[in-house]
Design a protein around this motif. Structure first.
Motif, PDB file in Angstrom:
ATOM      1  N   UNK A 117       0.823  -1.219   0.000  1.00 57.50           N
ATOM      2  CA  UNK A 117       0.000   0.000   0.000  1.00 57.50           C
ATOM      3  C   UNK A 117       0.860   1.274   0.000  1.00 57.50           C
ATOM      4  N   UNK A 118       1.923   1.378   0.814  1.00 57.32           N
ATOM      5  CA  UNK A 118       2.664   2.642   0.910  1.00 57.32           C
ATOM      6  C   UNK A 118       3.143   3.259  -0.403  1.00 57.32           C
ATOM      7  N   UNK A 119       3.733   2.513  -1.344  1.00 62.61           N
ATOM      8  CA  UNK A 119       4.187   3.183  -2.566  1.00 62.61           C
ATOM      9  C   UNK A 119       3.064   3.730  -3.435  1.00 62.61           C
ATOM     10  N   UNK A 120       1.830   3.297  -3.178  1.00 64.24           N
ATOM     11  CA  UNK A 120       0.700   3.796  -3.949  1.00 64.24           C
ATOM     12  C   UNK A 120       0.396   5.260  -3.607  1.00 64.24           C
ATOM     13  N   UNK A 121       0.795   5.710  -2.420  1.00 65.72           N
ATOM     14  CA  UNK A 121       0.460   7.074  -2.006  1.00 65.72           C
ATOM     15  C   UNK A 121       1.151   8.131  -2.869  1.00 65.72           C
ATOM     16  N   UNK A 122       2.454   8.026  -3.056  1.00 74.37           N
ATOM     17  CA  UNK A 122       3.145   9.006  -3.898  1.00 74.37           C
ATOM     18  C   UNK A 122       2.671   8.907  -5.342  1.00 74.37           C
ATOM     19  N   UNK A 123       2.336   7.702  -5.787  1.00 75.76           N
ATOM     20  CA  UNK A 123       1.781   7.508  -7.124  1.00 75.76           C
ATOM     21  C   UNK A 123       0.443   8.231  -7.252  1.00 75.76           C
ATOM     22  N   UNK A 131      -8.714   8.275 -10.946  1.00 75.18           N
ATOM     23  CA  UNK A 131      -8.138   7.214 -10.134  1.00 75.18           C
ATOM     24  C   UNK A 131      -9.165   6.520  -9.255  1.00 75.18           C
ATOM     25  N   UNK A 132      -9.186   5.197  -9.335  1.00 74.34           N
ATOM     26  CA  UNK A 132      -9.874   4.360  -8.354  1.00 74.34           C
ATOM     27  C   UNK A 132      -8.773   3.660  -7.572  1.00 74.34           C
ATOM     28  N   UNK A 133      -8.718   3.923  -6.265  1.00 74.75           N
ATOM     29  CA  UNK A 133      -7.652   3.388  -5.427  1.00 74.75           C
ATOM     30  C   UNK A 133      -8.204   2.202  -4.647  1.00 74.75           C
ATOM     31  N   UNK A 134      -7.668   1.013  -4.918  1.00 72.08           N
ATOM     32  CA  UNK A 134      -8.187  -0.214  -4.328  1.00 72.08           C
ATOM     33  C   UNK A 134      -7.094  -0.820  -3.469  1.00 72.08           C
ATOM     34  N   UNK A 135      -7.359  -0.934  -2.161  1.00 73.48           N
ATOM     35  CA  UNK A 135      -6.324  -1.388  -1.237  1.00 73.48           C
ATOM     36  C   UNK A 135      -6.834  -2.539  -0.377  1.00 73.48           C
ATOM     37  N   UNK A 145      -5.136   4.882   4.726  1.00 73.46           N
ATOM     38  CA  UNK A 145      -6.400   5.069   4.006  1.00 73.46           C
ATOM     39  C   UNK A 145      -6.776   6.546   3.923  1.00 73.46           C
ATOM     40  N   UNK A 146      -6.686   7.267   5.033  1.00 74.95           N
ATOM     41  CA  UNK A 146      -7.063   8.685   5.025  1.00 74.95           C
ATOM     42  C   UNK A 146      -6.124   9.506   4.140  1.00 74.95           C
ATOM     43  N   UNK A 147      -4.864   9.161   4.106  1.00 68.58           N
ATOM     44  CA  UNK A 147      -3.922   9.845   3.210  1.00 68.58           C
ATOM     45  C   UNK A 147      -4.326   9.630   1.753  1.00 68.58           C
ATOM     46  N   UNK A 148      -4.676   8.406   1.402  1.00 68.73           N
ATOM     47  CA  UNK A 148      -5.037   8.083   0.033  1.00 68.73           C
ATOM     48  C   UNK A 148      -6.324   8.765  -0.402  1.00 68.73           C
ATOM     49  N   UNK A 149      -7.253   8.956   0.523  1.00 72.78           N
ATOM     50  CA  UNK A 149      -8.548   9.560   0.185  1.00 72.78           C
ATOM     51  C   UNK A 149      -8.419  11.001  -0.290  1.00 72.78           C
ATOM     52  N   UNK A 150      -7.297  11.641  -0.063  1.00 69.59           N
ATOM     53  CA  UNK A 150      -7.064  13.000  -0.555  1.00 69.59           C
ATOM     54  C   UNK A 150      -6.888  13.029  -2.076  1.00 69.59           C
ATOM     55  N   UNK A 152      -8.187  10.435  -4.444  1.00 69.80           N
ATOM     56  CA  UNK A 152      -9.094   9.656  -5.275  1.00 69.80           C
ATOM     57  C   UNK A 152     -10.055   8.843  -4.427  1.00 69.80           C
ATOM     58  N   UNK A 153     -10.995   8.208  -5.102  1.00 71.56           N
ATOM     59  CA  UNK A 153     -11.952   7.338  -4.409  1.00 71.56           C
ATOM     60  C   UNK A 153     -11.241   6.071  -3.957  1.00 71.56           C
ATOM     61  N   UNK A 154     -11.388   5.724  -2.676  1.00 73.20           N
ATOM     62  CA  UNK A 154     -10.697   4.572  -2.103  1.00 73.20           C
ATOM     63  C   UNK A 154     -11.699   3.452  -1.825  1.00 73.20           C
ATOM     64  N   UNK A 155     -11.351   2.244  -2.278  1.00 71.61           N
ATOM     65  CA  UNK A 155     -12.158   1.049  -2.059  1.00 71.61           C
ATOM     66  C   UNK A 155     -11.305   0.059  -1.271  1.00 71.61           C
ATOM     67  N   UNK A 156     -11.860  -0.454  -0.184  1.00 71.43           N
ATOM     68  CA  UNK A 156     -11.105  -1.294   0.740  1.00 71.43           C
ATOM     69  C   UNK A 156     -11.595  -2.734   0.690  1.00 71.43           C
ATOM     70  N   UNK A 157     -10.643  -3.657   0.771  1.00 74.73           N
ATOM     71  CA  UNK A 157     -10.957  -5.072   0.977  1.00 74.73           C
ATOM     72  C   UNK A 157     -10.180  -5.542   2.199  1.00 74.73           C
TER      73      UNK A 157
END
Length: 256
Positions: A117-123, A131-135, A145-150, A152-157
């Protein structure tokens, strides 16, 4: 350009069980690209080799890199004890990073699983796309998760169903009816194999960051190779060095 450098810890905190969030002061931040990593040297000389840790964020203005990592052994356990002002030796920036131009203006999935998950943040910060961010996580400890929500839309599994879709990132795609023109992903090998198959079925590119144990980190030891379609110019066989030719590959180009 790879260089060995002494950095200084700016801050560190535990953000989930055995997951640590460390900011370091280093001029390497100015050249860092999403998907690259650094090799951090333990002070314990019985652990000779640097530990590869992905770049989570790069702040060129502050001259700071953010690393979010999991304790996996003696080296990373040592790192988790570093406090503000501690000096660390590292090698960077390493690897090729994600090809941002391949996702610009498209519908893209940014996919991360576990410590992928971490390298996805700078991307997510740098990629100009829809962007649809799926983690995917093991449980409800949804670090970053809160960092990523800034961005794009975040979808969690989660594997245990405690948050988001029960299952894995592919289940989250299906449950939310998501579609994309390209995929950028980092995570464990079973996840990347599933993403490769999904991308092939739909005829879309998938740029995957491979996780592998590394020794030298600079391509000399051939300890982290992956089979490829094309012949490697260094070894003249069908393989590539994850540390230098990767860690990001087009999924169609590697056998995983």
């Amino acid at each position: 350009m790879k260089q060995k450098h002494t950095a200084k810890v700016l801050s560190q905190r535990e953000i989930a069980p055995d997951i640590f969030d460390m900011w370091i002061e280093t001029p390497l931040a100015a050249q860092a690209r999403p998907g690259q990593f650094v090799g951090v040297y333990p002070e314990d000389k019985s652990t000779l080799l640097p530990r590869p840790i992905s770049i989570c964020e790069a702040d060129a203005d502050r001259g700071a890199l953010r690393m979010v990592y999991r304790i996996a052994g003696a080296g990373t356990r040592e790192f988790s004890g570093y406090g503000e002002g501690h000096e660390i030796s590292l090698l960077g920036n390493l690897g090729n990073g994600f090809p941002l131009e391949e996702g610009a203006g498209k519908r893209v999935f940014l996919m991360g699983g576990g410590i992928g998950v971490p390298p996805i943040l700078e991307l997510a910060k740098r990629l100009e796309a829809h962007k649809s961010i799926i983690v995917g996580y093991r449980d409800a400890h949804l670090f970053l998760k809160e960092d990523l929500e800034k961005y794009g839309a975040v979808y969690v599994a989660t594997e245990d169903g405690s948050a988001g879709t029960k299952g894995n990132v592919m289940d989250a795609i299906a449950a939310n009816g998501l579609e994309a023109d390209a995929i950028f992903a980092c995570g464990p090998m079973p996840m990347l194999r599933a993403i490769k198959a999904y991308a092939a079925q739909r005829g879309i590119p998938a740029y995957i960051s491979l996780e592998e144990h590394m020794a030298c980190g600079v391509g000399a030891c051939l300890g982290c190779v992956v089979k490829t379609r094309e012949i490697d110019h260094h070894s003249h066989v069908h393989n590539a060095r994850i540390c230098t030719d990767g860690p990001v590959f087009e999924a169609r180009d590697v056998e995983i």
